[in-house]
Design a protein around this motif. Structure first.
Motif, PDB file in Angstrom:
ATOM      1  N   THR A 286      40.675  14.596 -30.312  1.00  0.00           N
ATOM      2  CA  THR A 286      40.902  13.182 -30.554  1.00  0.00           C
ATOM      3  C   THR A 286      40.757  12.392 -29.258  1.00  0.00           C
ATOM      4  O   THR A 286      40.865  12.941 -28.155  1.00  0.00           O
ATOM      5  N   PHE A 287      40.509  11.109 -29.408  1.00  0.00           N
ATOM      6  CA  PHE A 287      40.385  10.220 -28.254  1.00  0.00           C
ATOM      7  C   PHE A 287      40.684   8.806 -28.718  1.00  0.00           C
ATOM      8  O   PHE A 287      40.786   8.531 -29.919  1.00  0.00           O
TER       9      PHE A 287
ATOM     10  N   GLU B 138      44.073   2.990 -31.789  1.00  0.00           N
ATOM     11  CA  GLU B 138      43.767   3.955 -32.845  1.00  0.00           C
ATOM     12  C   GLU B 138      43.238   5.266 -32.272  1.00  0.00           C
ATOM     13  O   GLU B 138      42.317   5.267 -31.444  1.00  0.00           O
ATOM     14  N   GLU B 139      43.808   6.379 -32.713  1.00  0.00           N
ATOM     15  CA  GLU B 139      43.313   7.701 -32.343  1.00  0.00           C
ATOM     16  C   GLU B 139      42.144   8.066 -33.246  1.00  0.00           C
ATOM     17  O   GLU B 139      42.236   7.958 -34.472  1.00  0.00           O
ATOM     18  N   LEU B 140      41.052   8.503 -32.636  1.00  0.00           N
ATOM     19  CA  LEU B 140      39.846   8.845 -33.373  1.00  0.00           C
ATOM     20  C   LEU B 140      39.503  10.309 -33.195  1.00  0.00           C
ATOM     21  O   LEU B 140      39.775  10.888 -32.145  1.00  0.00           O
ATOM     22  N   GLN B 141      38.868  10.886 -34.190  1.00  0.00           N
ATOM     23  CA  GLN B 141      38.344  12.245 -34.065  1.00  0.00           C
ATOM     24  C   GLN B 141      37.133  12.209 -33.148  1.00  0.00           C
ATOM     25  O   GLN B 141      36.248  11.366 -33.304  1.00  0.00           O
ATOM     26  N   ALA B 142      37.067  13.130 -32.200  1.00  0.00           N
ATOM     27  CA  ALA B 142      35.935  13.192 -31.284  1.00  0.00           C
ATOM     28  C   ALA B 142      34.681  13.606 -32.042  1.00  0.00           C
ATOM     29  O   ALA B 142      34.765  14.210 -33.121  1.00  0.00           O
TER      30      ALA B 142
ATOM     31  N   MET C 110      33.248   3.720 -28.438  1.00  0.00           N
ATOM     32  CA  MET C 110      32.370   4.345 -29.419  1.00  0.00           C
ATOM     33  C   MET C 110      33.124   4.577 -30.716  1.00  0.00           C
ATOM     34  O   MET C 110      34.357   4.692 -30.730  1.00  0.00           O
ATOM     35  N   GLN C 111      32.386   4.636 -31.815  1.00  0.00           N
ATOM     36  CA  GLN C 111      32.970   4.952 -33.105  1.00  0.00           C
ATOM     37  C   GLN C 111      31.867   5.430 -34.038  1.00  0.00           C
ATOM     38  O   GLN C 111      30.688   5.091 -33.880  1.00  0.00           O
TER      39      GLN C 111
END
Length: 343
Positions: free
Chosen positions: A26-27, A334-338, A313-314
């Motif tokens: 995550t990032f 917001e935590e995003l999946q790498a 990035m997204q």
């Protein structure tokens, strides 16, 4: 009892590893504290990343996953000789691997914005962090007009460059131009204008210089669909957004075959605290299964074109009609999946 404790220990150990791996996958944005005009190229297991760092030099970053960009290896690869026409205001560098060699395309001038043109350097090494970068020269058509934000791509085995330029010799409007390339460091023939800022949302200058802007063009292909995603309205405004051109045939040099979508496809989200998201590029995840957008944006209204712009990035998807669905700029909270990697 010993076997029971061993089993419990094993369960906790693998649970720990699973949680650790989940944390590593995550990032959150931004990827760096600052940096406008982000671009990346994936080659043999690594992303080579560039953005504008200002001033008189070009820098690359190297990482296996862009989610870990902050920890990536960094190197200044080029600083032009002083007192030349391309020694200052190096903007929007793009790193490309073409025909077995590395190229970085960038805009530069002599300190006077009126003299901005596109330039290119070349490196024959397998690794762009090794070897020698050599100056190949200016990229210009016979008219040799103001030019920034060049993007190079191949379509049907032909190289092209698209960029933002002036019709004449004075500022006031930036249009999108395209030209064929004879080779990775030479344009061929005249430039062709394929987009101008004619729509209301493209012409919002918000108290800054009364300049109307189409810039930062990026080639994007999905199946048999061909697009150019571009930035419009001034970067000094909170209205800086992304627009979409769609090819309606196969002749990239025919302006009539480029359809402009009437509304922006990616724009400020006050709810998420993301302002002026634009000047983007695209990449796929390391396993090639996901499509991602790289872009810069501000955290606050009125931050403008300065050093507060940061790369983000997204992941994005595709609409039923084949057009890109970029969604809404995500919050930095917001935590995003790498990006997904090969198993």
């Amino acid at each position: 009892m010993k076997h029971f404790l061993l089993a419990i220990t094993t369960v906790f150990y693998f649970s720990f590893l699973t949680n650790l791996k989940a944390q590593e996958q995550t990032f959150s944005n931004p990827l760096l504290p600052s940096g406008a005009d982000p671009y990346s190229t994936y080659y043999k297991g690594y992303y080579y990343y560039s953005n504008s760092i200002g001033g008189d030099r070009l820098q690359l970053r190297k990482t296996k996953n862009l989610a870990n960009l902050k920890q990536g290896e960094t190197k200044i690869i080029w600083q032009p000789p002083i007192n030349t026409k391309h020694s200052k205001e190096l903007w929007a560098p793009e790193v490309h691997h073409i025909n077995g060699k590395w190229y970085v395309y960038y805009a530069a001038d002599d300190g006077d914005n009126n003299n901005h043109r596109m330039y290119v350097i070349e490196n024959s090494s397998e690794d762009p962090f090794q070897g020698e970068w050599k100056f190949k020269g200016k990229l210009a058509t016979p008219s040799d007009k103001w030019a920034i934000d060049g993007d190079v791509f191949s379509y049907e085995n032909q190289l092209y460059m698209i960029w933002s330029g002036w019709e004449g010799d004075k500022n006031g409007q930036q249009d999108i131009y395209i030209a064929r390339m004879k080779n990775p460091y030479t344009l061929e023939g005249e430039r062709v204008k394929i987009s101008s800022p004619t729509l209301e949302w493209e012409r919002r200058w918000q108290g800054g210089p009364e300049v109307y802007v189409n810039e930062g063009p990026q080639f994007l292909q999905h199946g048999d669909k061909v697009f150019i995603v571009y930035s419009a309205s001034g970067c000094w405004t909170d209205h800086y957004s992304l627009g979409l051109l769609e090819l309606q045939g196969h002749d990239l040099l025919n302006p009539d075959q480029w359809k402009k979508h009437p509304q922006p496809i990616f724009t400020t989200s006050e709810e998420n605290g993301v302002y002026s998201p634009a000047h983007n590029s695209f990449f796929t995840s390391p396993d090639g299964k996901e499509d991602w957008i790289l872009y810069h944006a501000n955290d606050n209204p009125g931050d403008g074109c300065g050093g507060k712009r940061s790369p983000r990035m997204q992941k994005f998807t595709w609409n039923a009609d084949g057009t890109p669905n970029l969604g809404i700029p995500v919050s930095i909270k917001e935590e995003l999946q790498a990006p997904s990697e090969s198993k």
